[in-house]
Design an enzyme around this catalytic site. Structure first.
Site, PDB file in Angstrom:
ATOM      1  CB  CYS A 119      54.087 -18.930   9.803  1.00  0.00           C
ATOM      2  SG  CYS A 119      54.390 -19.660  11.414  1.00  0.00           S
ATOM      3  CG  HIS A 261      53.414 -22.086   6.753  1.00  0.00           C
ATOM      4  ND1 HIS A 261      54.720 -22.252   7.159  1.00  0.00           N
ATOM      5  CD2 HIS A 261      52.682 -21.913   7.893  1.00  0.00           C
ATOM      6  CE1 HIS A 261      54.769 -22.185   8.488  1.00  0.00           C
ATOM      7  NE2 HIS A 261      53.558 -21.983   8.942  1.00  0.00           N
ATOM      8  CG  ASN A 291      55.150 -23.934  11.742  1.00  0.00           C
ATOM      9  OD1 ASN A 291      55.900 -23.265  11.029  1.00  0.00           O
ATOM     10  ND2 ASN A 291      53.993 -23.476  12.188  1.00  0.00           N
TER      11      ASN A 291
HETATM   12  N1  COA Z   1      49.327 -35.071  22.297  1.00  0.00           N
HETATM   13  C1  COA Z   1      48.174 -35.645  22.679  1.00  0.00           C
HETATM   14  N2  COA Z   1      47.023 -34.961  22.820  1.00  0.00           N
HETATM   15  C2  COA Z   1      47.048 -33.652  22.524  1.00  0.00           C
HETATM   16  C3  COA Z   1      48.207 -33.002  22.109  1.00  0.00           C
HETATM   17  C4  COA Z   1      49.379 -33.757  22.009  1.00  0.00           C
HETATM   18  N3  COA Z   1      50.546 -33.233  21.587  1.00  0.00           N
HETATM   19  N4  COA Z   1      47.914 -31.698  21.890  1.00  0.00           N
HETATM   20  C5  COA Z   1      46.624 -31.534  22.160  1.00  0.00           C
HETATM   21  N5  COA Z   1      46.084 -32.721  22.559  1.00  0.00           N
HETATM   22  C6  COA Z   1      44.712 -33.017  22.952  1.00  0.00           C
HETATM   23  C7  COA Z   1      43.994 -31.829  23.515  1.00  0.00           C
HETATM   24  O1  COA Z   1      44.319 -31.641  24.868  1.00  0.00           O
HETATM   25  C8  COA Z   1      42.561 -32.234  23.315  1.00  0.00           C
HETATM   26  O2  COA Z   1      42.207 -33.101  24.346  1.00  0.00           O
HETATM   27  P1  COA Z   1      40.724 -33.030  25.019  1.00  0.00           P
HETATM   28  O3  COA Z   1      39.788 -33.331  23.891  1.00  0.00           O
HETATM   29  O4  COA Z   1      40.802 -34.058  26.071  1.00  0.00           O
HETATM   30  O5  COA Z   1      40.598 -31.618  25.520  1.00  0.00           O
HETATM   31  C9  COA Z   1      42.600 -33.037  22.010  1.00  0.00           C
HETATM   32  O6  COA Z   1      43.974 -33.386  21.811  1.00  0.00           O
HETATM   33  C10 COA Z   1      42.095 -32.293  20.820  1.00  0.00           C
HETATM   34  O7  COA Z   1      42.658 -30.985  20.832  1.00  0.00           O
HETATM   35  P2  COA Z   1      42.484 -30.009  19.645  1.00  0.00           P
HETATM   36  O8  COA Z   1      43.216 -28.733  19.940  1.00  0.00           O
HETATM   37  O9  COA Z   1      41.037 -29.910  19.268  1.00  0.00           O
HETATM   38  O10 COA Z   1      43.260 -30.850  18.520  1.00  0.00           O
HETATM   39  P3  COA Z   1      43.432 -30.532  17.020  1.00  0.00           P
HETATM   40  O11 COA Z   1      42.961 -31.665  16.220  1.00  0.00           O
HETATM   41  O12 COA Z   1      42.920 -29.146  16.662  1.00  0.00           O
HETATM   42  O13 COA Z   1      45.021 -30.485  16.867  1.00  0.00           O
HETATM   43  C11 COA Z   1      46.749 -28.827  16.701  1.00  0.00           C
HETATM   44  C12 COA Z   1      45.757 -29.538  17.610  1.00  0.00           C
HETATM   45  C13 COA Z   1      47.494 -27.800  17.501  1.00  0.00           C
HETATM   46  C14 COA Z   1      47.703 -29.862  16.135  1.00  0.00           C
HETATM   47  C15 COA Z   1      45.949 -28.185  15.550  1.00  0.00           C
HETATM   48  O14 COA Z   1      44.887 -27.430  16.062  1.00  0.00           O
HETATM   49  C16 COA Z   1      46.799 -27.264  14.709  1.00  0.00           C
HETATM   50  O15 COA Z   1      47.723 -27.709  14.052  1.00  0.00           O
HETATM   51  N6  COA Z   1      46.431 -25.991  14.663  1.00  0.00           N
HETATM   52  C17 COA Z   1      47.134 -25.039  13.842  1.00  0.00           C
HETATM   53  C18 COA Z   1      48.347 -24.617  14.568  1.00  0.00           C
HETATM   54  C19 COA Z   1      49.306 -23.955  13.675  1.00  0.00           C
HETATM   55  O16 COA Z   1      49.635 -24.466  12.654  1.00  0.00           O
HETATM   56  N7  COA Z   1      49.780 -22.804  14.081  1.00  0.00           N
HETATM   57  C20 COA Z   1      50.746 -22.096  13.355  1.00  0.00           C
HETATM   58  C21 COA Z   1      50.097 -21.429  12.228  1.00  0.00           C
HETATM   59  S1  COA Z   1      51.321 -20.721  11.245  1.00  0.00           S
END
Ligand code: COA
Length: 334
Positions: A119, A261, A291
């Site tokens: 990215c 980004h 993204n």
């Molecule tokens: N819909 C509903 N629930 C979801 C879900 C979805 N699409 N994706 C994850 N969950 C759930 C998880 O299973 C978890 O459930 P649990 O508590 O029962 O285990 C809960 O939501 C929280 O998960 P978590 O991973 O802590 O959520 P988060 O607030 O960190 O959000 C992302 C998840 C992936 C959106 C976030 O971590 C993120 O954006 N990370 C950066 C990723 C990124 O940008 N990568 C590229 C970098 S260039």
């Protein structure tokens, strides 16, 4: 007699973009995995993303974006010295996607190669272009970021499949003589391979040749530690943004537009809070495209220009983060 080497200014003289026609909304994804429009919107800021058709390759998207940028710049393809394609989802291992683009646009005399920094690929490529132009080696560089991540997503994994979209965007850079102070002020690029396992795609590489077993185990699809990636993205993007400003004698209040980004609206908000920059100075289009990896910053830049959000003399700060881990920033006087 002492000779003074006059370094070139590097101007972005044209931009263009292309996104596939097919729109995949949060409501469409609701039908595929256990998620909701509300969860995706509040946790990521995304409403929809574009998905390439079966026939479209990364180079097809790149060529369309490149042609738009070339038209915008008014240059002829034969005058391009170098084509850089930032992509983590190339047409194939080799030849480079840049070579396919070169042939399709008729840039007969240009060198062409790909840049792999996930990215952060656009900022990496901008930095490479900057060095080639500043040194006087090349004058005109076509930089394209193009991605089709939808081919490498596990569409049964709700934690990743909601995040990514396909798209491409291009910029034409030119070295210009003279004393004006506009153009690229500086680029910064960083990496930390200790965190490679935060975001990766193993299958098909030499460490994991594709076999029936590797495919059954979904090793040909993207893997991500979302939460860890989130935290380090906020920290590193904030630091890269600050360094860009302080090392060039600017303050946050000098910025006219921040183009971050577009990985997650909450990441952008956290960086904005750390920097203490108001929302109206940040360009965000994540709700429409998700993204798009390397393409996200140039896609936002192109859109910001079309919307009249950038005017001559503005100070633009770009900041990116990606798998690798890689990150970086670019400061530009428009
Ligand atoms: N819909 C509903 N629930 C979801 C879900 C979805 N699409 N994706 C994850 N969950 C759930 C998880 O299973 C978890 O459930 P649990 O508590 O029962 O285990 C809960 O939501 C929280 O998960 P978590 O991973 O802590 O959520 P988060 O607030 O960190 O959000 C992302 C998840 C992936 C959106 C976030 O971590 C993120 O954006 N990370 C950066 C990723 C990124 O940008 N990568 C590229 C970098 S260039």
């Amino acid at each position: 007699m002492k000779r003074y080497f006059q370094m070139k200014r590097i101007k972005i003289i044209g931009t263009g973009s292309y996104v596939p026609e097919k729109v995949l909304t949060n409501f469409d994804i609701e039908k595929m995995v256990d998620t909701s429009d509300e969860w995706i919107r509040t946790r990521t800021g995304m409403r929809e993303r574009r998905i390439a058709s079966e026939k479209e390759k990364t180079s097809d998207l790149a060529v369309k974006a490149a042609k738009n940028a070339i038209e915008d710049s008014g240059i002829k393809p034969e005058t391009i010295d170098l084509i850089l394609v930032a992509t983590a989802t190339p047409d194939m291992f080799f030849p480079s996607t840049a070579c396919f683009v070169q042939s399709a646009i008729g840039a007969k005399r240009s060198a062409a190669f790909d840049i792999s920094a996930a990215c952060a690929g656009y900022i990496y490529a901008l930095s490479v272009a900057e060095q080639f132009i500043r040194s006087g080696k090349y004058e005109t560089v076509l930089l394209i970021a193009s991605e089709i991540f939808s081919r490498y997503i596990d569409w049964t994994d709700r934690s990743t499949c909601v995040l990514f979209g396909d798209g491409a965007a291009a910029t034409v850079l030119k070295g210009i003589d003279g004393k004006k102070k506009d153009g690229i002020i500086s680029t910064l690029i960083y990496s930390d391979g200790r965190y490679a396992e935060f975001l990766y795609l193993r299958g098909g590489g030499s460490s994991c040749p594709l076999t029936h077993e590797s495919i059954d185990n979904k090793l040909h699809l993207l893997k991500m530690k979302g939460n860890s990636t989130f935290k380090i993205a906020v920290k590193n993007m904030t630091e890269a943004a600050r360094e860009s400003l302080t090392s060039n004698g600017y303050k946050v209040s000098d910025i006219d537009l921040l183009i971050p980004h577009q990985a997650n609206k909450r990441i952008i908000d956290a960086v904005a809070e750390n920097l203490d920059i108001p929302q109206e100075k940040i360009f965000i289009n994540i709700e429409k495209y998700g993204n798009t990896s390397a393409a996200s910053i140039p896609l936002a830049l192109d859109e910001a220009l079309r919307e009249g959000r950038i005017k001559e003399g503005d100070l633009i700060l770009m900041v990116a983060f990606g798998g690798g881990l890689t990150w970086g920033s670019a400061l530009i006087r428009w």
